[in-house]
Design a protein around this motif. Sequence first.
Motif, mmCIF file in Angstrom:
data_model
loop_
_atom_site.group_PDB
_atom_site.id
_atom_site.type_symbol
_atom_site.label_atom_id
_atom_site.label_comp_id
_atom_site.label_asym_id
_atom_site.label_seq_id
_atom_site.Cartn_x
_atom_site.Cartn_y
_atom_site.Cartn_z
ATOM 1 N N ALA A 1 0.996 -0.995 -0.197
ATOM 2 C CA ALA A 1 -0.151 0.123 -0.138
ATOM 3 C C ALA A 1 0.916 1.110 0.063
ATOM 4 N N ILE A 2 0.497 2.481 -0.567
ATOM 5 C CA ILE A 2 1.119 3.539 -0.411
ATOM 6 C C ILE A 2 0.863 4.295 0.751
ATOM 7 N N ASN A 3 1.667 5.056 1.335
ATOM 8 C CA ASN A 3 1.570 5.674 2.752
ATOM 9 C C ASN A 3 0.401 6.829 2.543
ATOM 10 N N SER A 4 -0.300 7.294 3.696
ATOM 11 C CA SER A 4 -1.389 8.173 3.854
ATOM 12 C C SER A 4 -1.119 9.562 3.180
ATOM 13 N N THR A 5 0.095 9.889 3.188
ATOM 14 C CA THR A 5 0.534 11.236 2.522
ATOM 15 C C THR A 5 1.183 10.962 1.232
ATOM 16 N N ILE A 6 1.173 12.212 0.560
ATOM 17 C CA ILE A 6 2.068 12.213 -0.661
ATOM 18 C C ILE A 6 2.868 13.654 -0.733
ATOM 19 N N THR A 7 4.174 13.495 -0.891
ATOM 20 C CA THR A 7 4.831 14.825 -0.811
ATOM 21 C C THR A 7 4.610 15.652 -1.926
ATOM 22 N N ILE A 8 4.582 16.776 -1.752
ATOM 23 C CA ILE A 8 4.573 17.820 -2.800
ATOM 24 C C ILE A 8 5.918 18.300 -3.118
ATOM 25 N N ALA B 1 -0.948 -6.787 -11.808
ATOM 26 C CA ALA B 1 -1.983 -7.344 -12.058
ATOM 27 C C ALA B 1 -2.642 -8.159 -10.801
ATOM 28 N N GLY B 2 -3.910 -7.589 -10.359
ATOM 29 C CA GLY B 2 -4.308 -8.202 -9.013
ATOM 30 C C GLY B 2 -4.361 -7.524 -7.874
ATOM 31 N N GLY B 3 -3.437 -6.357 -7.907
ATOM 32 C CA GLY B 3 -3.185 -5.280 -6.797
ATOM 33 C C GLY B 3 -4.562 -4.280 -6.988
ATOM 34 N N VAL B 4 -4.579 -3.471 -6.140
ATOM 35 C CA VAL B 4 -5.626 -2.492 -5.866
ATOM 36 C C VAL B 4 -4.961 -1.037 -6.151
ATOM 37 N N GLN B 5 -5.715 -0.331 -7.115
ATOM 38 C CA GLN B 5 -5.202 0.859 -7.389
ATOM 39 C C GLN B 5 -5.282 1.950 -6.417
ATOM 40 N N ALA B 6 -4.126 2.725 -6.126
ATOM 41 C CA ALA B 6 -4.163 3.964 -5.547
ATOM 42 C C ALA B 6 -4.762 5.076 -5.966
ATOM 43 N N VAL C 1 -4.817 11.298 0.137
ATOM 44 C CA VAL C 1 -4.894 10.093 -0.567
ATOM 45 C C VAL C 1 -6.503 9.345 -0.143
ATOM 46 N N THR C 2 -7.065 9.247 -1.247
ATOM 47 C CA THR C 2 -8.334 8.468 -0.981
ATOM 48 C C THR C 2 -8.286 7.103 -1.032
ATOM 49 N N ASN C 3 -7.547 6.296 -1.770
ATOM 50 C CA ASN C 3 -7.274 5.107 -1.609
ATOM 51 C C ASN C 3 -5.797 4.756 -1.526
ATOM 52 N N GLN C 4 -5.467 3.925 -0.462
ATOM 53 C CA GLN C 4 -4.171 3.395 -0.470
ATOM 54 C C GLN C 4 -3.577 2.419 -1.339
ATOM 55 N N THR D 1 -7.837 -0.644 8.778
ATOM 56 C CA THR D 1 -6.210 -0.384 8.959
ATOM 57 C C THR D 1 -5.676 0.389 7.969
ATOM 58 N N LEU D 2 -6.388 0.547 6.646
ATOM 59 C CA LEU D 2 -6.073 1.370 5.607
ATOM 60 C C LEU D 2 -7.083 2.113 5.057
ATOM 61 N N THR D 3 -6.788 3.224 4.290
ATOM 62 C CA THR D 3 -7.882 3.865 3.350
ATOM 63 C C THR D 3 -8.018 3.150 1.916
ATOM 64 N N ASN D 4 -9.012 2.535 2.021
ATOM 65 C CA ASN D 4 -9.387 1.694 0.606
ATOM 66 C C ASN D 4 -11.019 1.549 0.342
ATOM 67 N N PRO D 5 -11.669 2.918 0.470
ATOM 68 C CA PRO D 5 -13.029 2.600 0.457
ATOM 69 C C PRO D 5 -13.667 1.732 -1.119
ATOM 70 N N ALA D 6 -12.823 2.201 -1.886
ATOM 71 C CA ALA D 6 -13.067 1.562 -3.239
ATOM 72 C C ALA D 6 -13.217 0.159 -3.448
ATOM 73 N N ILE D 7 -12.688 -0.719 -2.335
ATOM 74 C CA ILE D 7 -12.924 -2.088 -2.463
ATOM 75 C C ILE D 7 -13.860 -2.432 -1.024
ATOM 76 N N SER D 8 -14.227 -1.463 -0.271
ATOM 77 C CA SER D 8 -14.868 -1.849 1.109
ATOM 78 C C SER D 8 -16.170 -1.118 1.067
ATOM 79 N N THR D 9 -16.409 -0.053 2.011
ATOM 80 C CA THR D 9 -17.679 0.549 2.088
ATOM 81 C C THR D 9 -18.156 1.531 0.871
ATOM 82 N N GLY D 10 -17.232 1.762 0.088
ATOM 83 C CA GLY D 10 -17.523 2.483 -1.073
ATOM 84 C C GLY D 10 -17.832 2.030 -2.441
ATOM 85 N N VAL D 11 -18.189 0.634 -2.023
ATOM 86 C CA VAL D 11 -18.322 -0.227 -3.403
ATOM 87 C C VAL D 11 -19.858 0.318 -4.004
#
Length: 368
Positions: A135-142, A162-167, A183-186, A291-301
């Motif tokens: 997973a990527i970290n919850s922050t991205i550096t500017i 292939a098979g991973g989850v897009q950040a 970061v909206t999906n890690q 534990t991580l922010t990933n609504p695209a594969i959980s509560t945001g489906v």
Amino acid sequence: MINQMGFGVRGTNWPNTPINLASGQVYSLPSGQYSAHVGPYTAIQQYDGVQQTWRFVDAPAQTAPTIVSSDGSNVRLINPTGTVVGAVITNAGTGYTNGIYPAGTGNGTAASPTCTFAAGGGSVLATGNVIVGGAINSTITITNAGTNYTKAPILLISAPPAGGVQATATCTISGGVINAVTVTNQGAGYTTAPTVTVVNANGDTTGSGAVLTVNATLAGSGTVTAITINNNGANMTSVPTISFSPASTTAATAVMCLTMTAISGASGVGYTNSAVAPLIATSNVTAGTATLTNPAISTGVFVPRPAVGFATNTSTTAFTGTLTDSGLFQVASANVGLLSLGVALGTTNFTLTTTFGGVSDTVYLQTL
């Protein structure tokens, strides 16, 4: 709507084919273009070649016909009611080997973990793919905030194997420069830090120069970062438990797509016999702190939809509910409200009995 050009003479050139789908059933669209008038519980899905799972592109809703193009392999209709659609990882465990482990390929070891869904009252078990690490970290550096942006640019993060989850991520601007990134999906399953491409928003012709950098050290190494759904299952009436092998301390909660199939009330006091009151029942999102922010594969489906109908009091203490829309729920419970319409609602609330599961639905498919 699709109109047939001509003199308005009705004919048989544009037949509608009714397709009835039970809980968990799918219909793969043959190659061609269609007008799909989906029922209130059917969704359109497209195969995600990166994640290697089916993704909702048109969630269940009572809507006008949707124009769909299919190559014969990558677009399908699904009745998701009574099925598992995602999972919330609440404890990621430890000691696993980083990687992507498709359902049916693991052997239950730390180097090849598996997850198992219980029946949840259903006739077909759900199956899931396990992803460890990446997973990527919850922050991205500017690294460079850029200049002269008139609108917040769009951020595109490169894909995992292939098979991973897009950040995914979004940003905001202030004074023409990027001042914050969210970061909206890690994501999950990355083996190296992905790149971020900054794309000017539509109409912004002046913004340029922004550089954003993902931390080179990925998050979640040796822990379960995602479960993606391989088979949704069918006919479930409750939330199935998820177990892991090896177990470690890993825990997850299934995200469901359930409909309310019945509701009634008893043990109330002071209600008006034979009175009829509108009712509405809303769904909570799946419980648990991820534990991580990933609504695209959980509560945001999908977005839950209330069940609506009316309650008819069968005495001063009980009612029977009639549902006109069974709604869509992520959990097997509901928040229920009744509207009095000027009649006594009683001095002691009803004790509610609700049941959940899947329902059949019909799609009308028209070839264009």
